[in-house]
Design an enzyme around this catalytic site. Structure first.
Site, PDB file in Angstrom:
ATOM      1  N   SER A 103       0.835  -1.196   0.000  1.00 45.45           N
ATOM      2  CA  SER A 103       0.000   0.000   0.000  1.00 45.45           C
ATOM      3  C   SER A 103       0.877   1.256   0.000  1.00 45.45           C
ATOM      4  O   SER A 103       1.685   1.441  -0.906  1.00 45.45           O
ATOM      5  CB  SER A 103      -0.954  -0.048   1.198  1.00 45.45           C
ATOM      6  OG  SER A 103      -2.033   0.839   1.031  1.00 45.45           O
ATOM      7  N   HIS A 256      -7.273  -6.108  -0.129  1.00 38.82           N
ATOM      8  CA  HIS A 256      -6.125  -5.209  -0.102  1.00 38.82           C
ATOM      9  C   HIS A 256      -4.962  -5.751   0.723  1.00 38.82           C
ATOM     10  O   HIS A 256      -3.809  -5.463   0.449  1.00 38.82           O
ATOM     11  CB  HIS A 256      -6.584  -3.857   0.471  1.00 38.82           C
ATOM     12  CG  HIS A 256      -5.517  -2.813   0.515  1.00 38.82           C
ATOM     13  ND1 HIS A 256      -4.905  -2.326  -0.628  1.00 38.82           N
ATOM     14  CD2 HIS A 256      -4.947  -2.138   1.572  1.00 38.82           C
ATOM     15  CE1 HIS A 256      -4.003  -1.404  -0.274  1.00 38.82           C
ATOM     16  NE2 HIS A 256      -4.012  -1.279   1.045  1.00 38.82           N
TER      17      HIS A 256
END
Length: 279
Positions: A103, A256
């Site tokens: 991320s 994610h």
């Protein structure tokens, strides 16, 4: 943490940086792990033991998160954090590592190799944050107000806290257990973190532009979750197009939090990528 791991805090570039060093066999390559926004070394807890079988692993708490410093005097821009991570590698004598970031950690990795094109032999980007603009003027101004850290704290509580955020980042909700909740809650128990967070929101510049990405020569492996709701797969496809020396792997039924949801598969993909001889 494995029994041979060393946990250390070093003063680097005016801030204390906490890291865990997991040594493997002599002569092994080193993989450097950088976590994402509102996270810590904890997010790689399942991946580290698998990587340790073949590689040295350096797992870092990126300031102002985890056990690293949260001082308001530090500049929390991508470029300065990238320079701080490079300085830590220099301090530890780590040469030619494989950099891996999740991320926002992926954006730090991209900034590191943009600053020093020959720093890493390869890079792995898990659902890497990309193409975000800098914070707007109102947010940038607000973040300088004395009580902004309390507003950040209130916003996090209002957004549903850690459990709701985990539901957003994990595709298979059954993975969310007490261990996971405790681990991801830990950074929020230190109220100083909110001061650092306010600074980070103020200092963050825009993410690397396509023209900067085009210049990156380091081979990059992009690993994305098919159902990523934080950094959607469309971003991964765009990044793959802008990084000329890259490949993209999409993991089905994954959100994610790729290293947490698919550690075995991620480790296998990383190992194949690291060991492959580049032409």
């Amino acid at each position: 943490m494995s029994h041979t791991a060393e946990a250390t805090i070093k003063e680097i570039n005016g801030i204390s940086v906490y890291y865990e060093w997991h040594p493997s066999s002599p002569g092994a390559k080193t993989v450097v792990l950088l976590h994402g926004f509102l996270s810590s070394t904890f997010s790689f807890r399942k991946l580290v033991p698998l990587l340790c079988k073949d590689y040295n692993v350096l797992n870092i708490d990126v300031p102002p998160f985890g056990k690293s410093g949260k001082t308001k005097k530090f500049l929390y821009s991508y470029k300065n954090i990238a320079a701080t991570m490079i300085a830590l590698l220099d301090e530890l004598g780590i040469k030619n590592p494989v950099l891996a970031g999740h991320s926002m950690g992926g954006q730090y990795v991209l900034n590191m190799i943009a600053l020093q094109p020959h720093l890493a032999t390869k890079a792995v980007l898990f659902c890497s944050s990309s193409y975000l603009e800098p914070p707007g003027r109102l947010l940038s101004f607000g973040s300088q107000l004395p009580f902004f850290h309390l507003a950040v704290k209130r916003w996090l509580v209002r957004s549903g806290g850690v459990k709701k955020n985990l539901k957003l980042v994990v595709h298979d909700q059954s993975l969310i257990d007490e261990d996971m909740l405790r681990g991801y809650m830990q950074p929020f128990l230190d109220k100083q973190m909110f001061h650092g967070l306010g600074r980070l929101i103020h200092d963050r510049e825009g993410e690397l532009r396509p023209e900067a990405l085009h210049k990156i020569i380091t081979p990059c492996l992009l690993i994305w979750g098919e159902h990523d709701r934080v950094v959607p797969l469309a971003v991964g496809n765009r990044l793959h197009g802008d990084l000329k020396n890259s490949e993209l792997v999409v993991l089905e039924n994954t959100g994610h939090l790729v290293p947490e949801e698919r550690p075995e598969e991620v480790c296998r993909l990383m190992k194949e990528f690291i060991e492959r001889q580049e032409p």
